[in-house]
Design a protein around this motif. Structure first.
Motif, PDB file in Angstrom:
ATOM      1  N   ALA A 175       0.825  -1.208   0.000  1.00  0.00           N
ATOM      2  CA  ALA A 175       0.000   0.000   0.000  1.00  0.00           C
ATOM      3  C   ALA A 175       0.855   1.252   0.000  1.00  0.00           C
ATOM      4  O   ALA A 175       1.967   1.265   0.535  1.00  0.00           O
ATOM      5  N   GLY A 176       0.308   2.323  -0.568  1.00  0.00           N
ATOM      6  CA  GLY A 176       1.026   3.597  -0.576  1.00  0.00           C
ATOM      7  C   GLY A 176       0.483   4.530  -1.619  1.00  0.00           C
ATOM      8  O   GLY A 176      -0.696   4.476  -1.977  1.00  0.00           O
ATOM      9  N   GLY A 177       1.357   5.400  -2.134  1.00  0.00           N
ATOM     10  CA  GLY A 177       0.918   6.382  -3.114  1.00  0.00           C
ATOM     11  C   GLY A 177       2.024   6.763  -4.058  1.00  0.00           C
ATOM     12  O   GLY A 177       3.211   6.624  -3.738  1.00  0.00           O
ATOM     13  N   SER A 178       1.648   7.250  -5.239  1.00  0.00           N
ATOM     14  CA  SER A 178       2.619   7.663  -6.245  1.00  0.00           C
ATOM     15  C   SER A 178       2.005   8.745  -7.119  1.00  0.00           C
ATOM     16  O   SER A 178       0.829   8.661  -7.484  1.00  0.00           O
ATOM     17  N   GLN A 179       2.810   9.734  -7.466  1.00  0.00           N
ATOM     18  CA  GLN A 179       2.319  10.762  -8.379  1.00  0.00           C
ATOM     19  C   GLN A 179       3.458  11.617  -8.897  1.00  0.00           C
ATOM     20  O   GLN A 179       4.445  11.876  -8.215  1.00  0.00           O
TER      21      GLN A 179
END
Length: 430
Positions: free
Chosen positions: A204-208
């Motif tokens: 799980a996490g985030g990217s951008q």
């Protein structure tokens, strides 16, 4: 009895380092990643600087990185961070764990494969003289192209599809787009899937990455970005009276969450326990938080209740701290509302003072920093803090790291549209 969720792997790709160790060392030393934009010609914009990921090579993390050569940076950053986290958790071997019980939950923003290709092709079409695209010509050219495209082509689910396929993760696979709260939201919701027994582990996490002419020009038009072009390294100054906007950045943060007994059974390293999660909406405005912190207050209070903790149990707050007038004042109000007189005794700092704002990746990267603060006994500072704002009167750990042993850390993420997420990480105890 509710299943306990622990963190057994961490990975990051950020402007301040492509590993957890490098990132945290940079934070403790107070280094900044902010500088002039090198990816395109931003000279016609009001803001000409950002926090860029540099020298990133996906081939350092994946054997067959060439298959992602035309993918958006969002996807490539996410894959690099995920490979680190999964390797750290010793889950690369497909024989480790039931892959049908290991899933993916990522907060990802716009700018994925098809959208990234559209941006790049349009930028190439309006390039003149050099290899840089003029932002004004770019946006003028892009508008009719976007209007003519089918909206379904702008996908946000491809990143998690690549990740699940590459690492043979056959469990629940979900993406969310809740603006600047997305990375934290994904981690909180992934933890819920483990708690309820729908998964044993979640990546799980985030990217951008929004460091293209459309992204920077858009935030510039909203007057959200700092315009301190003469001193970009000091532009991100959360809670300081002279702050004038955030610094846009990019990157990815990914963790492996695991049910406690599952982690113990395979002898996994346990970095910390995720004990609390809160999520609310302001239902106020699309670009500004509720000035009285209505949603943020409930969100933080819900996270503490979920963790079974009292306000005085929190030893450090990793703030959302964007360096905008509205957010920093609101977040200070919310902290004081929840913590009362104790608010003035809690060390608070903003990692964005050095990293810039990584948008959908911000909360996940800041959670990693929070876990490292628990493990190291060192709290990162808020850099560029020079002038006290009467509306921001807490202990923001100004300019120098501080050695403090903490057992429980609160991490806040507040996004456009009034999206609020708070996570509580705790020192693991058997």
């Amino acid at each position: 009895m509710r299943r306990r969720v622990v963190i057994t792997g961490m990975g990051v790709i950020t402007p301040l380092g492509h590993s957890v160790g490098e990132l945290f060392a940079s934070q403790i030393e107070g280094r900044t990643a902010v500088g002039p934009i090198s990816r395109f010609d931003a000279s016609t914009l009001a803001t000409t600087f950002a926090s860029e990921v540099k020298h990133f090579d996906l081939a350092k993390y994946l054997k067959d990185a060439t298959r992602f050569a035309h993918s958006g940076l969002n996807t490539r950053f996410a894959l690099g961070a995920a490979q680190q986290a999964i390797a750290d958790a010793e889950l690369l071997d497909e024989s480790h764990g039931d892959r049908g019980r290991i899933g993916v939950y990522l907060g990802v923003g716009e700018g994925q494969e098809n959208f990234a290709g559209l941006i790049n092709s349009t930028a190439a079409a309006v390039t003149s003289g050099s290899d840089r695209a003029d932002p004004v010509r770019f946006i003028t050219a892009l508008r009719p192209v976007l209007d003519a495209r089918n909206e379904s082509e702008v996908e946000t689910h491809t990143t998690i599809g690549h990740l699940a396929n590459l690492f043979a993760l056959d469990g629940p696979t979900v993406s969310c787009l809740t603006a600047c709260a997305a990375g934290s939201q994904a981690i909180g919701e992934a933890a819920e899937l483990i708690r309820t027994g729908d998964a044993d582990a979640m990546v799980a996490g985030g990217s951008q990455s929004m460091l293209h002419p459309l992204g920077v020009a858009g935030f510039t038009r909203l007057s959200a970005l700092s315009q301190r072009n003469d001193s970009p390294q000091t532009a991100s100054r959360p809670f300081d009276l002279t702050r004038d906007g955030f610094v846009i950045g990019e990157g990815a943060g990914v963790v492996v969450l695991e049910e406690l007994e599952h982690a113990k059974a395979r002898g996994a390293t346990i970095y910390a326990e995720l004990t609390g999660y809160g999520s609310t909406a302001d239902a106020y405005r699309m670009t500004d938080p509720h000035p009285a912190g209505k949603g943020a207050i409930r969100c933080i209070a819900n996270a503490l209740t979920d963790a079974g903790l009292r306000p005085i149990d929190i030893g450090y707050i990793n703030a959302h701290g964007t360096s905008t007038a509205a957010n920093d004042a609101m977040e200070t109000v919310a902290i004081k509302s929840v913590f009362g007189d104790y608010a003035h005794k809690i060390p608070v700092s903003s990692s964005k003072s050095m990293l810039g704002h990584l948008i959908a990746a911000a909360g996940a990267v800041e959670l990693v920093i929070s876990v490292m603060a628990i493990r190291s006994g060192v709290l990162p500072p808020t850099t560029n803090y020079e002038t006290k704002d009467p509306a921001c009167d807490l202990d923001y750990i100004p300019n120098a790291a501080r050695e403090v042993r903490v057992d429980h850390v609160l991490s806040n993420s507040f996004g456009f549209g009034g999206q609020n997420v708070a996570l509580v990480m705790s020192r693991y105890r058997a």
